[in-house]
Motif scaffolding. Structure first.
Motif, PDB file in Angstrom:
ATOM      1  N   UNK A 271       0.921  -1.094  -0.024  1.00  0.00           N
ATOM      2  CA  UNK A 271      -0.041  -0.072   0.116  1.00  0.00           C
ATOM      3  C   UNK A 271       0.951   1.086   0.131  1.00  0.00           C
ATOM      4  N   UNK A 272       1.811   1.434   0.749  1.00  0.00           N
ATOM      5  CA  UNK A 272       2.913   2.427   0.913  1.00  0.00           C
ATOM      6  C   UNK A 272       3.523   2.504  -0.438  1.00  0.00           C
ATOM      7  N   UNK A 273       3.757   1.325  -1.148  1.00  0.00           N
ATOM      8  CA  UNK A 273       4.529   1.489  -2.698  1.00  0.00           C
ATOM      9  C   UNK A 273       3.479   2.312  -3.338  1.00  0.00           C
ATOM     10  N   UNK A 274       2.297   1.902  -3.353  1.00  0.00           N
ATOM     11  CA  UNK A 274       1.373   2.523  -4.325  1.00  0.00           C
ATOM     12  C   UNK A 274       1.219   3.986  -4.028  1.00  0.00           C
ATOM     13  N   UNK A 275       1.337   4.229  -2.724  1.00  0.00           N
ATOM     14  CA  UNK A 275       0.929   5.585  -2.406  1.00  0.00           C
ATOM     15  C   UNK A 275       2.402   6.595  -2.803  1.00  0.00           C
ATOM     16  N   UNK A 276       3.290   5.845  -2.746  1.00  0.00           N
ATOM     17  CA  UNK A 276       4.772   6.532  -3.223  1.00  0.00           C
ATOM     18  C   UNK A 276       4.289   6.910  -4.808  1.00  0.00           C
ATOM     19  N   UNK A 277       3.775   6.244  -5.475  1.00  0.00           N
ATOM     20  CA  UNK A 277       3.612   6.565  -6.885  1.00  0.00           C
ATOM     21  C   UNK A 277       2.583   7.703  -6.972  1.00  0.00           C
ATOM     22  N   UNK A 278       1.640   7.546  -6.320  1.00  0.00           N
ATOM     23  CA  UNK A 278       0.418   8.599  -6.025  1.00  0.00           C
ATOM     24  C   UNK A 278       1.135   9.874  -5.816  1.00  0.00           C
ATOM     25  N   UNK A 279       1.981  10.048  -4.820  1.00  0.00           N
ATOM     26  CA  UNK A 279       2.578  11.085  -4.130  1.00  0.00           C
ATOM     27  C   UNK A 279       3.516  11.763  -5.005  1.00  0.00           C
ATOM     28  N   UNK A 280       4.314  10.920  -5.969  1.00  0.00           N
ATOM     29  CA  UNK A 280       5.159  11.492  -6.940  1.00  0.00           C
ATOM     30  C   UNK A 280       4.555  12.500  -7.995  1.00  0.00           C
ATOM     31  N   UNK A 281       3.314  12.213  -8.308  1.00  0.00           N
ATOM     32  CA  UNK A 281       2.748  12.793  -9.244  1.00  0.00           C
ATOM     33  C   UNK A 281       1.699  13.990  -8.293  1.00  0.00           C
ATOM     34  N   UNK A 282       1.193  13.658  -7.329  1.00  0.00           N
ATOM     35  CA  UNK A 282       0.160  14.649  -6.705  1.00  0.00           C
ATOM     36  C   UNK A 282       0.462  14.378  -5.110  1.00  0.00           C
ATOM     37  N   UNK A 285      -2.691  14.482  -3.126  1.00  0.00           N
ATOM     38  CA  UNK A 285      -4.136  13.568  -3.295  1.00  0.00           C
ATOM     39  C   UNK A 285      -4.693  13.353  -2.353  1.00  0.00           C
ATOM     40  N   UNK A 286      -6.085  13.639  -2.314  1.00  0.00           N
ATOM     41  CA  UNK A 286      -6.913  13.403  -1.074  1.00  0.00           C
ATOM     42  C   UNK A 286      -7.202  12.093  -0.597  1.00  0.00           C
ATOM     43  N   UNK A 287      -7.582  11.360  -1.624  1.00  0.00           N
ATOM     44  CA  UNK A 287      -7.698   9.935  -1.075  1.00  0.00           C
ATOM     45  C   UNK A 287      -6.410   9.035  -0.746  1.00  0.00           C
ATOM     46  N   UNK A 288      -5.189   9.380  -1.395  1.00  0.00           N
ATOM     47  CA  UNK A 288      -4.000   8.816  -1.042  1.00  0.00           C
ATOM     48  C   UNK A 288      -3.814   9.485   0.393  1.00  0.00           C
ATOM     49  N   UNK A 289      -3.914  10.805   0.680  1.00  0.00           N
ATOM     50  CA  UNK A 289      -3.602  11.255   1.999  1.00  0.00           C
ATOM     51  C   UNK A 289      -4.320  10.525   3.220  1.00  0.00           C
ATOM     52  N   UNK A 290      -5.649  10.396   2.747  1.00  0.00           N
ATOM     53  CA  UNK A 290      -6.456   9.812   3.744  1.00  0.00           C
ATOM     54  C   UNK A 290      -5.870   8.365   3.925  1.00  0.00           C
ATOM     55  N   UNK A 291      -5.566   7.529   2.966  1.00  0.00           N
ATOM     56  CA  UNK A 291      -5.089   6.043   3.128  1.00  0.00           C
ATOM     57  C   UNK A 291      -3.680   6.248   4.098  1.00  0.00           C
ATOM     58  N   UNK A 292      -2.779   7.299   3.577  1.00  0.00           N
ATOM     59  CA  UNK A 292      -1.555   7.312   4.149  1.00  0.00           C
ATOM     60  C   UNK A 292      -1.731   7.721   5.889  1.00  0.00           C
ATOM     61  N   UNK A 293      -2.902   8.251   6.044  1.00  0.00           N
ATOM     62  CA  UNK A 293      -3.050   8.592   7.627  1.00  0.00           C
ATOM     63  C   UNK A 293      -3.490   7.197   8.245  1.00  0.00           C
TER      64      UNK A 293
END
Length: 342
Positions: A271-282, A285-293
């Motif tokens: 999940x963190x690896x996927x969020x890494x890719x998300x945050x590299x571009x945005x 990102x709202x959903x990504x930030x919620x999941x990171x929390x």
């Protein structure tokens, strides 16, 4: 499928770590917890040793352990730096014991050898002993259950890296599609459901349609609610495939849904690896930030199904505008917390 591992020795602990994380950690601090609802955590340790690491580790690991009523913990320091391991032990053990959490052991592992890290000031590490976590019964059990253990976190992240040819094909198709409308919610859901049920990989035309539509909040919410305990691994397979072929503009939304599926399947590291890719571009990102929390707070996948109780101390869920992933408080069992080095 839930994997149950009963550790009775340091060698068992060391064999359990890569099984629960999904990869063999390096330059890491790993915490295994034990109690009614356990979770496992990993923090990066950047060489050379940073004097602020112990304090940061205490803050990152003690808070969720306290919140979730952890009974006992084991720490494993993956490092060749014995001084760093000693400083970590000196910072972590008193803090956890003072909070009523027992520390079973602190181990240091490096290149197939382990030592017991002293807790008392001035004490020395135990002599190094060999261990083999690749031929241990825990490893055999993981293979039998279909759990893949990779050599490093970098190898795990590589499973989400772009497929250049696929991305080129899909990007051209996505560009030719009109802006998605409300009708795309049902179509995107039907396409994903078909791939989940059949076990097939996304076809080019269907993948382009889903990737074009995933920018809509209602499409993402529908994708999240379609995931069940019985289908989560197939949903993860589909969204990993979509992420690897997603054009840059579609990466954040696709990566966030992929991270959600990984979280729901108990694969926090993925999940963190996927969020890494998300945050590299945005990065915001709202959903990504919620999941990171959710991952940082060790929220369990089960909180998603529990809805929003009235007690503010319990997991809570809201819906709409990516609010579906706003789950707070609780635990995230059987996987890792991860903090990148500064």
């Amino acid at each position: 499928m839930t994997t149950t591992l009963t550790a009775q020795s340091p060698e068992d602990i060391l064999a359990a770590v890569p099984v629960v994380l999904g990869f063999h950690p390096q330059d890491s601090l790993v915490m295994l917890t034990f109690g009614a609802l356990s979770f496992h955590a990993r923090l990066d340790l950047s060489p050379p040793a940073d004097a602020d690491v112990p304090a940061g580790a205490v803050e990152a690991l003690l808070a969720p352990s306290r919140r979730h009523g952890v009974d006992r913990v084991v720490f494993v320091v993956y490092s060749d730096d014995s001084d760093l391991a000693a400083r970590l032990a000196a910072a972590l053990v008193p803090a956890f014991v003072a909070d009523g959490i027992g520390v079973v052991d602190v181990l240091r592992a490096h290149r197939g050898q382990w030592c017991s890290v002293p807790i008392r000031a001035g004490a020395r590490e135990s002599p190094p002993r060999p261990f083999d976590d690749t031929h241990h019964p825990f490893s055999a059990q993981a293979v039998f259950e279909g759990r893949v253990t990779l050599g490093s976190r970098e190898e795990l992240r590589a499973t989400l890296e772009p497929d250049v040819e696929r991305r080129a094909r899909w990007a051209a198709l996505v560009e030719d599609l009109p802006a998605p409308g409300p009708a795309e919610v049902a179509r995107a859901n039907a396409l994903v459901a078909g791939w989940v049920e059949s076990g097939a990989d996304p076809d080019d035309a269907g993948a382009a349609a889903v990737l074009r539509a995933v920018s809509r909040l209602d499409v993402r919410d529908t994708a999240l609610y379609a995931v069940t305990r019985d289908t989560v691994r197939d949903h993860l397979r589909v969204w990993v495939s979509l992420l690897r072929g997603a054009p840059d503009a579609q990466v954040p939304d696709t990566a966030a849904v992929t991270a959600f599926c990984a979280w729901q399947s108990g694969q926090g590291a993925l999940a963190w690896c996927a969020l890494d890719r998300c945050f590299e571009v945005d990065p915001e990102h709202r959903l990504g930030t919620c999941l990171a929390e959710c991952l940082v707070r060790a929220v369990p996948p089960s909180a998603w199904e529990e809805g929003g109780p009235s007690d503010p101390a319990e997991p809570e869920r809201t819906t709409g505008a990516d609010g579906a992933a706003r789950v707070r408080a609780s635990q995230f069992p059987h996987d890792e917390l991860h903090r990148d080095s500064a």
